[in-house]
Write a protein that holds these residues in place. Sequence first.
Motif, PDB file in Angstrom:
ATOM      1  N   THR A   1       0.808  -1.212   0.000  1.00 21.29           N
ATOM      2  CA  THR A   1       0.000   0.000   0.000  1.00 21.29           C
ATOM      3  C   THR A   1       0.847   1.271   0.000  1.00 21.29           C
ATOM      4  OG1 THR A   1      -0.146  -0.114   2.419  1.00 21.29           O
ATOM      5  CG2 THR A   1      -1.940  -1.114   1.152  1.00 21.29           C
ATOM      6  N   GLY A   2       2.170   1.110  -0.191  1.00 17.51           N
ATOM      7  CA  GLY A   2       3.031   2.283  -0.305  1.00 17.51           C
ATOM      8  C   GLY A   2       3.581   2.814   0.998  1.00 17.51           C
ATOM      9  N   ILE A   3       3.559   2.031   2.059  1.00 18.83           N
ATOM     10  CA  ILE A   3       4.120   2.444   3.351  1.00 18.83           C
ATOM     11  C   ILE A   3       5.591   2.024   3.406  1.00 18.83           C
ATOM     12  CG2 ILE A   3       3.954   2.258   5.847  1.00 18.83           C
ATOM     13  CD1 ILE A   3       1.603   3.687   4.540  1.00 18.83           C
ATOM     14  N   ILE A   4       6.447   2.966   3.778  1.00 15.57           N
ATOM     15  CA  ILE A   4       7.871   2.690   3.912  1.00 15.57           C
ATOM     16  C   ILE A   4       8.158   2.249   5.350  1.00 15.57           C
ATOM     17  CG2 ILE A   4      10.199   3.640   3.743  1.00 15.57           C
ATOM     18  CD1 ILE A   4       8.758   3.430   1.090  1.00 15.57           C
ATOM     19  N   PHE A   5       8.900   1.140   5.490  1.00 21.32           N
ATOM     20  CA  PHE A   5       9.233   0.673   6.838  1.00 21.32           C
ATOM     21  C   PHE A   5      10.540  -0.105   6.794  1.00 21.32           C
ATOM     22  CE2 PHE A   5       6.788  -2.601   4.770  1.00 21.32           C
ATOM     23  CZ  PHE A   5       7.337  -3.808   5.182  1.00 21.32           C
ATOM     24  N   ARG A   6      11.117  -0.286   7.942  1.00 20.35           N
ATOM     25  CA  ARG A   6      12.365  -1.052   8.060  1.00 20.35           C
ATOM     26  C   ARG A   6      12.060  -2.462   8.559  1.00 20.35           C
ATOM     27  NH1 ARG A   6      17.107   1.630   7.561  1.00 20.35           N
ATOM     28  NH2 ARG A   6      17.023   3.905   7.508  1.00 20.35           N
ATOM     29  N   VAL A   7      12.867  -3.403   8.118  1.00 25.17           N
ATOM     30  CA  VAL A   7      12.704  -4.791   8.552  1.00 25.17           C
ATOM     31  C   VAL A   7      13.947  -5.204   9.327  1.00 25.17           C
ATOM     32  CG1 VAL A   7      11.274  -5.308   6.542  1.00 25.17           C
ATOM     33  CG2 VAL A   7      13.728  -5.762   6.438  1.00 25.17           C
TER      34      VAL A   7
ATOM     35  N   GLY B   1      13.410   6.183  -5.927  1.00 23.88           N
ATOM     36  CA  GLY B   1      12.811   7.469  -6.211  1.00 23.88           C
ATOM     37  C   GLY B   1      13.198   8.487  -5.163  1.00 23.88           C
ATOM     38  N   PRO B   2      12.988   9.769  -5.461  1.00 23.24           N
ATOM     39  CA  PRO B   2      13.273  10.818  -4.474  1.00 23.24           C
ATOM     40  C   PRO B   2      12.375  10.668  -3.252  1.00 23.24           C
ATOM     41  CG  PRO B   2      12.947  11.736  -6.694  1.00 23.24           C
ATOM     42  CD  PRO B   2      12.509  10.310  -6.742  1.00 23.24           C
ATOM     43  N   GLU B   3      12.754  11.306  -2.178  1.00 19.15           N
ATOM     44  CA  GLU B   3      11.969  11.251  -0.952  1.00 19.15           C
ATOM     45  C   GLU B   3      10.546  11.748  -1.205  1.00 19.15           C
ATOM     46  OE1 GLU B   3      12.090  12.991   3.645  1.00 19.15           O
ATOM     47  OE2 GLU B   3      13.727  13.402   2.240  1.00 19.15           O
ATOM     48  N   GLY B   4       9.585  10.986  -0.732  1.00 23.72           N
ATOM     49  CA  GLY B   4       8.195  11.357  -0.890  1.00 23.72           C
ATOM     50  C   GLY B   4       7.548  10.869  -2.173  1.00 23.72           C
ATOM     51  N   SER B   5       8.312  10.175  -3.019  1.00 18.43           N
ATOM     52  CA  SER B   5       7.770   9.741  -4.318  1.00 18.43           C
ATOM     53  C   SER B   5       7.341   8.275  -4.315  1.00 18.43           C
ATOM     54  CB  SER B   5       8.818   9.946  -5.416  1.00 18.43           C
ATOM     55  OG  SER B   5       9.933   9.084  -5.216  1.00 18.43           O
ATOM     56  N   GLU B   6       7.334   7.647  -3.136  1.00 21.42           N
ATOM     57  CA  GLU B   6       7.131   6.197  -3.091  1.00 21.42           C
ATOM     58  C   GLU B   6       5.790   5.752  -3.669  1.00 21.42           C
ATOM     59  OE1 GLU B   6       6.441   7.945   1.063  1.00 21.42           O
ATOM     60  OE2 GLU B   6       8.022   8.018  -0.453  1.00 21.42           O
ATOM     61  N   ARG B   7       4.745   6.528  -3.455  1.00 23.23           N
ATOM     62  CA  ARG B   7       3.428   6.101  -3.954  1.00 23.23           C
ATOM     63  C   ARG B   7       3.334   6.247  -5.474  1.00 23.23           C
ATOM     64  NH1 ARG B   7      -0.598   5.246   0.114  1.00 23.23           N
ATOM     65  NH2 ARG B   7       0.272   5.657   2.165  1.00 23.23           N
ATOM     66  N   ILE B   8       3.976   7.266  -6.036  1.00 23.61           N
ATOM     67  CA  ILE B   8       4.006   7.416  -7.491  1.00 23.61           C
ATOM     68  C   ILE B   8       4.785   6.277  -8.120  1.00 23.61           C
ATOM     69  CG2 ILE B   8       4.793   8.883  -9.397  1.00 23.61           C
ATOM     70  CD1 ILE B   8       4.424  11.289  -7.563  1.00 23.61           C
TER      71      ILE B   8
ATOM     72  N   LEU C   1       5.407   3.335  -6.829  1.00 19.65           N
ATOM     73  CA  LEU C   1       4.686   2.086  -6.631  1.00 19.65           C
ATOM     74  C   LEU C   1       3.531   1.954  -7.623  1.00 19.65           C
ATOM     75  CD1 LEU C   1       4.225  -0.490  -4.942  1.00 19.65           C
ATOM     76  CD2 LEU C   1       2.749   0.873  -3.456  1.00 19.65           C
ATOM     77  N   ALA C   2       2.780   3.018  -7.834  1.00 20.63           N
ATOM     78  CA  ALA C   2       1.648   2.972  -8.768  1.00 20.63           C
ATOM     79  C   ALA C   2       2.120   2.641 -10.178  1.00 20.63           C
ATOM     80  CB  ALA C   2       0.909   4.306  -8.747  1.00 20.63           C
ATOM     81  N   ASN C   3       3.208   3.252 -10.601  1.00 18.55           N
ATOM     82  CA  ASN C   3       3.725   2.960 -11.940  1.00 18.55           C
ATOM     83  C   ASN C   3       4.314   1.554 -12.025  1.00 18.55           C
ATOM     84  OD1 ASN C   3       3.205   5.155 -13.735  1.00 18.55           O
ATOM     85  ND2 ASN C   3       4.651   6.397 -12.594  1.00 18.55           N
ATOM     86  N   TYR C   4       4.908   1.093 -10.926  1.00 15.72           N
ATOM     87  CA  TYR C   4       5.403  -0.292 -10.917  1.00 15.72           C
ATOM     88  C   TYR C   4       4.274  -1.265 -11.196  1.00 15.72           C
ATOM     89  CZ  TYR C   4       6.562  -4.848  -9.023  1.00 15.72           C
ATOM     90  OH  TYR C   4       6.697  -6.208  -8.868  1.00 15.72           O
ATOM     91  N   TYR C   5       3.141  -1.084 -10.532  1.00 10.02           N
ATOM     92  CA  TYR C   5       1.999  -1.980 -10.742  1.00 10.02           C
ATOM     93  C   TYR C   5       1.566  -1.978 -12.212  1.00 10.02           C
ATOM     94  CZ  TYR C   5       0.991  -2.922  -5.779  1.00 10.02           C
ATOM     95  OH  TYR C   5       1.041  -3.369  -4.481  1.00 10.02           O
ATOM     96  N   VAL C   6       1.481  -0.784 -12.810  1.00  7.06           N
ATOM     97  CA  VAL C   6       1.016  -0.675 -14.196  1.00  7.06           C
ATOM     98  C   VAL C   6       2.030  -1.287 -15.158  1.00  7.06           C
ATOM     99  CG1 VAL C   6       0.445   0.946 -16.047  1.00  7.06           C
ATOM    100  CG2 VAL C   6      -0.372   1.369 -13.724  1.00  7.06           C
TER     101      VAL C   6
ATOM    102  N   SER D   1      13.838  -3.867 -11.219  1.00  5.92           N
ATOM    103  CA  SER D   1      13.868  -2.572 -10.543  1.00  5.92           C
ATOM    104  C   SER D   1      13.171  -1.514 -11.389  1.00  5.92           C
ATOM    105  CB  SER D   1      15.313  -2.130 -10.246  1.00  5.92           C
ATOM    106  OG  SER D   1      15.971  -1.741 -11.423  1.00  5.92           O
ATOM    107  N   VAL D   2      12.628  -0.531 -10.690  1.00  3.56           N
ATOM    108  CA  VAL D   2      12.024   0.656 -11.304  1.00  3.56           C
ATOM    109  C   VAL D   2      12.662   1.866 -10.643  1.00  3.56           C
ATOM    110  CG1 VAL D   2       9.916   1.993 -11.659  1.00  3.56           C
ATOM    111  CG2 VAL D   2       9.822  -0.498 -11.725  1.00  3.56           C
ATOM    112  N   GLN D   3      13.081   2.822 -11.482  1.00  2.00           N
ATOM    113  CA  GLN D   3      13.709   4.015 -10.927  1.00  2.00           C
ATOM    114  C   GLN D   3      13.111   5.269 -11.552  1.00  2.00           C
ATOM    115  OE1 GLN D   3      17.956   4.212 -11.333  1.00  2.00           O
ATOM    116  NE2 GLN D   3      18.128   6.215 -10.376  1.00  2.00           N
ATOM    117  N   MET D   4      12.742   6.211 -10.697  1.00  2.75           N
ATOM    118  CA  MET D   4      12.369   7.547 -11.136  1.00  2.75           C
ATOM    119  C   MET D   4      13.359   8.527 -10.526  1.00  2.75           C
ATOM    120  SD  MET D   4       8.859   9.790 -10.550  1.00  2.75           S
ATOM    121  CE  MET D   4       9.319  10.289  -8.886  1.00  2.75           C
ATOM    122  N   ASP D   5      14.020   9.346 -11.366  1.00  2.00           N
ATOM    123  CA  ASP D   5      14.999  10.284 -10.824  1.00  2.00           C
ATOM    124  C   ASP D   5      14.338  11.611 -10.483  1.00  2.00           C
ATOM    125  OD1 ASP D   5      14.713  11.726 -13.193  1.00  2.00           O
ATOM    126  OD2 ASP D   5      16.514  10.874 -14.116  1.00  2.00           O
ATOM    127  N   THR D   6      15.143  12.574 -10.082  1.00  2.00           N
ATOM    128  CA  THR D   6      14.606  13.865  -9.641  1.00  2.00           C
ATOM    129  C   THR D   6      13.970  14.651 -10.780  1.00  2.00           C
ATOM    130  OG1 THR D   6      16.820  14.820  -9.912  1.00  2.00           O
ATOM    131  CG2 THR D   6      16.195  14.059  -7.703  1.00  2.00           C
TER     132      THR D   6
END
Length: 249
Positions: A120-126, A143-150, A152-157, A171-176
Amino acid sequence: MQHQLLDWILISVATISIVWSAYKIREWIHNVCCSPVSYMIVTGKRHYTTDIDINQLIVKLGVLGTFITQDVNIIQKQIESLPWIQQVSVRKQWPDTLKVHIIEYIPLAYWNDLQTISTTGIIFRVPKEYRDNDKKVMPSLYGPEGSERIVLANYYVLNEILKSIKFQIKSVQMDTRCSWQLVLQDNIHLKLGRNNIIGRLYYFIKIYPILIQKINDHNTCIDYIDLRYRSGCAVRWGSHSITPVLCSK
């Protein structure tokens, strides 16, 4: 007179019996209620949380209270301090047991090589001992800080589209600059750029049979495919030669 005496004796005995029974019941309830909580039952599907983790957290609270005095909210907050815990419920079960139900975040991918991102786009440590194993079986998202939901959404698509040719994303990468890159399971890099990334991915699927033919004919491999061109793309092969591939989009 004898009947009155007998009645008085019977009433006295009955009264004493009732008082004695009430005293014993009160004593039993007091002993039970004043006994410390001694047992714990843990339920829920757990991937990271161990019984040892929970025991250590509770030990930090000191001696547990009795069934009556113990505040379950304190225990609940203590367990919720584990970063991979989504939800905890703690309740008492008579006479000396705690029932703990745990819901963990469901891990989906590694995030920026340091953390985990949930479905669901929650960042956590294991826990550290799980990180290497998770990285072997989960994709990596960047991705940049705060971009995790964007991201993640594109990863699914993107991942759903690639399933049509039985490709999986490593891997999926979005830069600044909001430019996107993918790495597929055979280490093919796809440079998708900033615009029309879905259309460019479909273009890759269209030309992939042509690329497979060249791979088989020349016994080579693909390093990366640059799809940021208006018409066609550029392919860098394992020999480091770059070949333009023209095909109408």
